[in-house]
Each structure stands twice: as C-alpha cells, then as structure tokens.
Design a protein around this motif. Structure first.
Motif, PDB file in Angstrom:
ATOM      1  N   ILE A  64      12.387  -3.455   1.159  1.00 38.13           N
ATOM      2  CA  ILE A  64      12.647  -2.041   0.878  1.00 38.13           C
ATOM      3  C   ILE A  64      11.500  -1.261   1.508  1.00 38.13           C
ATOM      4  O   ILE A  64      10.343  -1.417   1.112  1.00 38.13           O
ATOM      5  CB  ILE A  64      12.706  -1.790  -0.646  1.00 38.13           C
TER       6      ILE A  64
ATOM      7  N   ARG B 161       0.815  -1.211   0.000  1.00 34.37           N
ATOM      8  CA  ARG B 161       0.000   0.000   0.000  1.00 34.37           C
ATOM      9  C   ARG B 161       0.849   1.262   0.000  1.00 34.37           C
ATOM     10  O   ARG B 161       0.407   2.319  -0.443  1.00 34.37           O
ATOM     11  CB  ARG B 161      -0.925  -0.029   1.219  1.00 34.37           C
TER      12      ARG B 161
ATOM     13  N   THR C  82      -5.161 -15.409  13.360  1.00 33.39           N
ATOM     14  CA  THR C  82      -4.012 -15.327  12.440  1.00 33.39           C
ATOM     15  C   THR C  82      -2.775 -14.675  13.064  1.00 33.39           C
ATOM     16  O   THR C  82      -1.677 -14.832  12.556  1.00 33.39           O
ATOM     17  CB  THR C  82      -4.375 -14.542  11.165  1.00 33.39           C
TER      18      THR C  82
ATOM     19  N   GLY D 248      14.612   3.229   2.997  1.00 30.42           N
ATOM     20  CA  GLY D 248      14.575   4.413   2.138  1.00 30.42           C
ATOM     21  C   GLY D 248      13.332   4.431   1.273  1.00 30.42           C
ATOM     22  O   GLY D 248      12.462   3.570   1.387  1.00 30.42           O
TER      23      GLY D 248
ATOM     24  N   ALA E 178       7.643  -1.530   0.007  1.00 34.03           N
ATOM     25  CA  ALA E 178       6.592  -0.735   0.678  1.00 34.03           C
ATOM     26  C   ALA E 178       5.460  -1.605   1.226  1.00 34.03           C
ATOM     27  O   ALA E 178       4.285  -1.298   1.079  1.00 34.03           O
ATOM     28  CB  ALA E 178       6.058   0.361  -0.252  1.00 34.03           C
ATOM     29  N   ILE E 179       5.841  -2.722   1.826  1.00 35.38           N
ATOM     30  CA  ILE E 179       4.897  -3.598   2.538  1.00 35.38           C
ATOM     31  C   ILE E 179       5.355  -3.609   3.990  1.00 35.38           C
ATOM     32  O   ILE E 179       6.541  -3.797   4.272  1.00 35.38           O
ATOM     33  CB  ILE E 179       4.917  -5.035   1.970  1.00 35.38           C
TER      34      ILE E 179
ATOM     35  N   GLY F 259      -0.175 -14.028   0.839  1.00 35.65           N
ATOM     36  CA  GLY F 259      -0.333 -14.025   2.291  1.00 35.65           C
ATOM     37  C   GLY F 259      -1.256 -15.108   2.787  1.00 35.65           C
ATOM     38  O   GLY F 259      -1.633 -16.014   2.053  1.00 35.65           O
ATOM     39  N   GLN F 260      -1.609 -14.968   4.055  1.00 38.17           N
ATOM     40  CA  GLN F 260      -2.489 -15.912   4.741  1.00 38.17           C
ATOM     41  C   GLN F 260      -3.742 -16.214   3.932  1.00 38.17           C
ATOM     42  O   GLN F 260      -4.125 -17.367   3.784  1.00 38.17           O
ATOM     43  CB  GLN F 260      -2.908 -15.276   6.070  1.00 38.17           C
TER      44      GLN F 260
END
Ligand SMILES: Cc1cc2nc3c(=O)[nH]c(=O)nc-3n(C[C@H](O)[C@H](O)[C@H](O)COP(=O)(O)OP(=O)(O)OC[C@H]3O[C@@H](n4cnc5c(N)ncnc54)[C@H](O)[C@@H]3O)c2cc1C
Ligand SMILES: Nc1ncnc2c1ncn2[C@@H]1O[C@H](COP(=O)(O)O)[C@@H](O)[C@H]1O
Lengths: 322, 243
Positions: A286, A210, B13, A304, A266-267, A251-252
């Motif tokens: 990153i 995001r 979770t 950064g 950017a996660i 993901g899950q």
C-alpha cells in the motif's frame, strides 16, 4: 540416521519454528530410516508436549532445569551435546533463530559436526548428503554438501510444513550435570513484549514505513495487525527514529521474515528492506506512489493514501471474520 | 582494551547477485565489495571503546589478496593494524579455526564480529570461535558497555532483549544499534596507507561443508494492482487462500 531435534519454547509454548524442525526431522528419518528424538530445555506446557509427538517425534526428552528457561547459549550447547551422545544421535536438527544459531555454532565444534544454516529443503542422499540453503539474504540458494560424520541442520522458518498426525509420545525427564562454568555469561534482566505475535514466527506481518510520518500514526497499523492476528514490523528508518522498537525492524540488517502474508504500508521497498521479506509467500503493498519500487516485488498492490486505505482494510477484514 | 574485529569482504547490499561457470562461482563483474554491514557496526563500536579505554584494534579477514582494500578501509575507519589470513574462506569452520589460531597467539580482551556475514548468512563463526577458545560468545548484541573487567550487553531476542553480563575475554556478534557506522575521513584514509597490514599463512583445517551449485530464486510474477480494499480482501481470500 539417528536424529535429535533441539526445540525452543517461548513462555512455556513450543515455537512453531521448532514444530517445523521436528516435522523436518521426521521427514528426514522417514527418508533415511531411523528415529527422531526431541529435546526440550526448561519448562514446556503439557498440552504442547502433545504437539511435539504429533509433529513426528519418536521420543521426547526434557531437562526441566529452571536455569535453562532463558537463552543461555553455552549452557544450552553443553546440555544438547550431552543428550546427543546419550541418544546416540548422528544428526542434529533445529530451527534457525537468534538462539538456535548461537547454540548450533558451539555444537558444531563440540560434536565435530558439519553445520549448514538456512536450510530450505530435505537433503539429497543419492550422493552423500547435499542440502539446499538460502544465501545472500534470500537473493540466491546453494546446494551444500556435508562431509563430516555428524551433521547439524538449522532450518529456515516456513520452509517445511508442520506435521500433525504423529502419535502422542510420553516424555522422559532427564537430570543431567550442568556445571556453573557454562553460566559465565549471566542474564541479569529481560525486556519482552508479552501477548504479542513474535515477528520471526508470524504467519502474517503488517509493517509500516517512514511514510506514516510518526509514531502517533501507528494505531491503525496496530488495529490491522490485531484484526489479522499478525505481528508488527517496520522499516529501518522507523526504528532508527525510535518510532518503533528495534526488534520490529525488518530487512537486511533487521529481522528476516517469511510469513504467508506480508503487508507493507508506506514503505518504499529499498533493496535492503526487500532482503528481509523476499521469502514471504504473498506480499501486499500500500503506497501512494505508483512508482514505488516495492510494487515490483509485490503480488497485490493498492496505490493510494495509507491513512484512508488501512482503516478500510481493517473494517473489511473484521467484516469477513464475523 | 585490545580488541580484535573480524570483518568480511562482501558484495554491497544493492548488488545484483549472479553466477558464472555453470553456477559454481559468484559473478564478480560490476560488483562493489564492502565491509559487511554487521562487521561495520562491530568496528564502529570497537573504535568508540578504544576512545574511552585506550588500547589497540586489530582487524582480521580470512581471504585472498582481493580483500586488502576492504582491510585498508577498516584501517581508515580507525583500526591500528590489519591481518589477512591468506586463504579462500572455504566454510565457517575453516574460518573459525583461522581466527581462533590468531587469537591464541595474541591475547585480546574481546573479539567483536558481525552477527552474520551477508553472503552466506550463517551467523556461526563467532560461536565456533568461542567454543574453540573456550570463552563465552554472545550474539546478536545490540548494546555493549565495558566497565572494568566486565562487559554489559543487550542481546536481541524475539520480541525484546536480554541483558547480559560477562567477564573478559568474550566474543560478541554485533548488530545495530550498537554504534553508528563510521565513514573514514581524509586523515584516516591518509594514515591507513602507512598502518601495518600483515599477511599470514593459514593453519590447516578441514572444511566440513562444500558449496556445490548456486541457484537464483524463480522470478516474481507481475503485481496485480487493485482498485479498492474489497477487491484485495477477495483476492487474499479466494486466490491466495490466506484469509
Ligand atoms: C547497508 C544498509 C542496510 C540497510 N538495512 C535496512 C533494513 O534492514 N531494513 C530497511 O527497511 N532498510 C534498510 N536500509 C535502508 C534502506 O535503504 C531505505 O532507506 C529504507 O528502507 C527506507 O525506509 P522507508 O521505505 O520506510 O522510507 P522511505 O524511503 O522514506 O519511503 C516512504 C514511502 O512511503 C510512501 N508514502 C508516504 N506517505 C504515504 C501515504 N500517506 N500513504 C501511502 N504511502 C505513503 C512514499 O511514497 C514512500 O514510498 C539499509 C540501508 C543500507 C545502506
Ligand atoms: N572470512 C572471514 N574473515 C574474517 N571474519 C569473518 C569471515 N567470515 C565470517 N567472519 C566473521 O564472522 C561473522 C559471522 O559470519 P557468518 O558465520 O559467516 O555469518 C562475520 O560477521 C564476521 O565478523
């Protein structure tokens, strides 16, 4: 053991995860004594048939019925059961995937078999048949015994190396009965990105979160993925917001990946995102926030601004590859 | 439509997973249990379908008494009745036999499950029940519409989706974005208390697999923070040997 390996193809090419399953079957046959038969449903390109032999098949069967080209779950299960009996198998090996799981489950009933999914290693045969599988979305493992005569193992991606030194084996084409009743669920259409590296199959994944602010900023992710021949992934909010297609969501509650390299841009690294990537061999993060939780799960990190770092990384990789 | 939704009772979770009794049991201390997230999608879609077509929703869990609060939560979200098959869910085959037995007694128009449970992640129970009942099982389903006696769905495949049509009854293993998770409201919570929760005995079924010892993954080493991309590329090339 007499082992049958059910393989999957994608646009005529045998999937790497299936080559891993054949190699696993070959290693199991070597350990237990026995032979490995491979079954491909639908059309498989000729040059790929060689890879099947090299991965360790002793015999290759193909049912080239076009109705089997796409993933019709009941039809595949019906066909695999017939061939399993035909070759006198007592163990079925396949790659864990959305189709593989669905087919394996039906076969567990048809064949009266004990099924273990997410298998991460060869069985211990010293006291029965005990295999290790991944559970709790990669947060743990458990040794699992199979108590039935017939066994089905669904192998987790990237846990068994692909063998390449086997002999080329001729293909035997089978024509078997396939009743209409197994096509009760009809595939009416398909939507598929073509020419892309499939996310669950990828050796390298570049994923954006995001923090990239909007779909218009995905160009640099695409460039980096292209330079690395990588698949693209994203976090859940990114697919929820419609910035990227759902099949890229990792993901899950999304795709679980196990590449050699996962690059997260950017996660933040929420535990539910990590659940889908914790089987990666190397993780690069990153992120502009030095306290982002993802750094704790990473091997290498750069603190950064992604908008500066990602294009530079793409250039550096292109330079290296020249 | 009469819909059966099968739900799991699993650690939240965010739980830290630990084991006790010489790594033969999950350590439940401090663990919050929830409806499995995929089962929650199945339930949410069932509630929406019921709103459109009428009918009734039964939720089912194969588990011991500790799972009842989770079944009550499903009632608060919108299920009409709950069934607990009173047994420890020993393996997928055992669970599938229980679900198939319950489904044979009643005739449901569809059985919705999660794509996979988040404890054992097998993704197997729906296919097993489908085969036991001799009806189609489709998973993972990301879109489900009912038109008359036909279900139209989108199934996720690697790199895209497949559109499928199937007659009733059928089984679907659900995942997002089939529906948005529903949070129980006050009225739902109140009414859940008086909705029926029936406890039934398990039918005999041999488990075919047995879990033995658990193990945690090796802890991750320290992250190496690098100053620039050149250093990163060198590490990936020389240390990780990936590039
Ligand atoms: C039951 C359940 C299941 C879930 N399943 C999943 C799942 O499968 N997958 C998943 O991803 N999430 C899942 N989630 C959601 C998860 O909890 C997080 O909300 C989500 O992962 C956050 O996504 P994100 O990291 O992209 O966004 P954010 O948390 O908003 O993080 C954005 C990050 O970008 C960084 N950033 C911002 N700008 C820049 C910049 N210019 N340069 C570099 N870095 C920058 C920020 O520092 C921040 O760390 C689930 C949640 C629940 C409750
Ligand atoms: N003990 C259980 N009780 C009820 N439903 C279950 C149980 N275990 C699994 N299921 C259902 O089967 C789906 C797939 O589970 P699994 O095959 O364990 O990944 C879950 O999402 C549930 O819908």
């Amino acid at each position: 053991m007499s082992i049958l390996v059910y393989i999957e193809q994608d646009q005529g090419k045998v999937k790497n995860s299936s080559l891993e399953a054949i190699s696993y079957g070959a290693a199991l046959a070597e350990k237990s004594g026995g032979k490995v038969s491979v079954l491909g449903l639908g059309s498989v390109a000729d040059e790929d048939l060689d890879l099947i032999g090299q991965a360790g098949a002793d015999a290759i069967y193909q049912v080239a019925d076009e109705r089997l080209n796409s993933g019709v779950i009941q039809a595949h299960a019906y066909m695999v059961a017939q061939v399993y009996d035909l070759v006198g198998a007592n163990t079925l090996v396949l790659a864990k995937s959305s189709l593989g799981d669905a087919v394996a489950a039906r076969l567990a009933i048809k064949l009266n078999a004990g099924l273990v999914s997410n298998v991460v290693g060869l069985p211990d045969l010293s006291a029965g048949f005990v295999v290790k599988r991944s559970i709790f979305t990669g947060k743990a493992f458990v040794e699992t015994g199979i108590e039935a005569e017939n066994k089905i193992l669904a192998i987790k991606k990237n846990t068994h190396p692909i063998k390449t030194d086997g002999a080329v084996v001729p293909v035997e084409k089978l024509t078997l009965d396939l009743p209409d009743t197994v096509f009760a669920a009809k595939i009416t259409d398909m939507e598929k990105a073509s020419g892309e590296v499939l996310l669950p199959e990828a050796d390298i994944v570049v994923s954006g979160g995001r923090g990239l602010n909007g779909p218009e900023n995905w160009g640099m992710i695409e460039d980096l993925a292209e330079a690395l021949k990588a698949a693209k992934g994203c976090s859940k909010p990114v697919s929820d917001l419609g910035w990227r297609p759902h099949h890229e969501h990792v993901g899950q509650t999304g795709v679980k990946v196990a590449p050699a390299l996962y690059i997260a841009v950017a996660i933040s690294g929420a535990i539910q995102h990590l659940a889908g990537v914790n089987a990666s061999r190397y993780i690069v993060v990153i992120n502009k926030d030095p306290d982002a939780p993802f750094f704790k799960a990473a091997d290498y990190g750069i603190v950064g601004d992604a908008f500066e770092i990602v294009p530079k990384l793409t250039e550096a990789i292109k330079a290296l590859k020249q | 439509m009469n819909i059966l939704v099968c739900i799991t009772h699993v650690p939240d979770t965010t739980s830290k997973i630990r084991f006790t009794d010489e790594n033969t049991q999950l350590d439940k201390a401090g663990v919050q249990f929830i409806i499995g997230p995929y089962d929650d999608y199945a339930l949410a879609r069932a509630v929406e379908i019921k709103e459109q077509t009428g009918g009734s929703i039964s939720v089912l869990n194969v588990g011991e008494a500790e799972t009842e609060p989770t079944l009550r939560k499903a009632l608060a979200i919108g299920a009409d009745e709950a069934i607990r098959v009173n047994a420890f869910p020993r393996d997928a085959h055992f669970v599938a036999k229980q679900i198939a037995h319950q489904a044979k007694e009643k005739s449901y128009d569809m059985i919705l499950m999660g794509r996979e449970s988040i404890d054992f992640n097998g993704g197997m129970v729906h296919g097993m029940v489908g085969e036991l009942l001799g009806i189609p099982s489709i998973s993972p389903v990301m879109k489900l519409e009912i038109e008359g006696n036909t279900a139209k769905m989108a199934r996720e495949i690697e790199g895209g989706k497949e559109f499928i049509e199937v007659g009733l009854p059928f089984i679907a293993g659900c995942q997002e974005p089939i529906a948005e998770w529903k949070i129980p409201n006050m009225r739902g919570i109140m009414s859940a208390r008086s909705k029926p929760l029936q406890v039934v005995d398990a039918v005999s079924a041999d488990p075919r697999t047995a879990t033995k010892t658990y193990e945690l993954p090796a802890p991750k080493g320290e992250v190496k923070i690098v100053a620039d991309v050149d250093q990163l590329v060198q590490l990936l090339k020389n240390d990780a040997k990936i590039l």
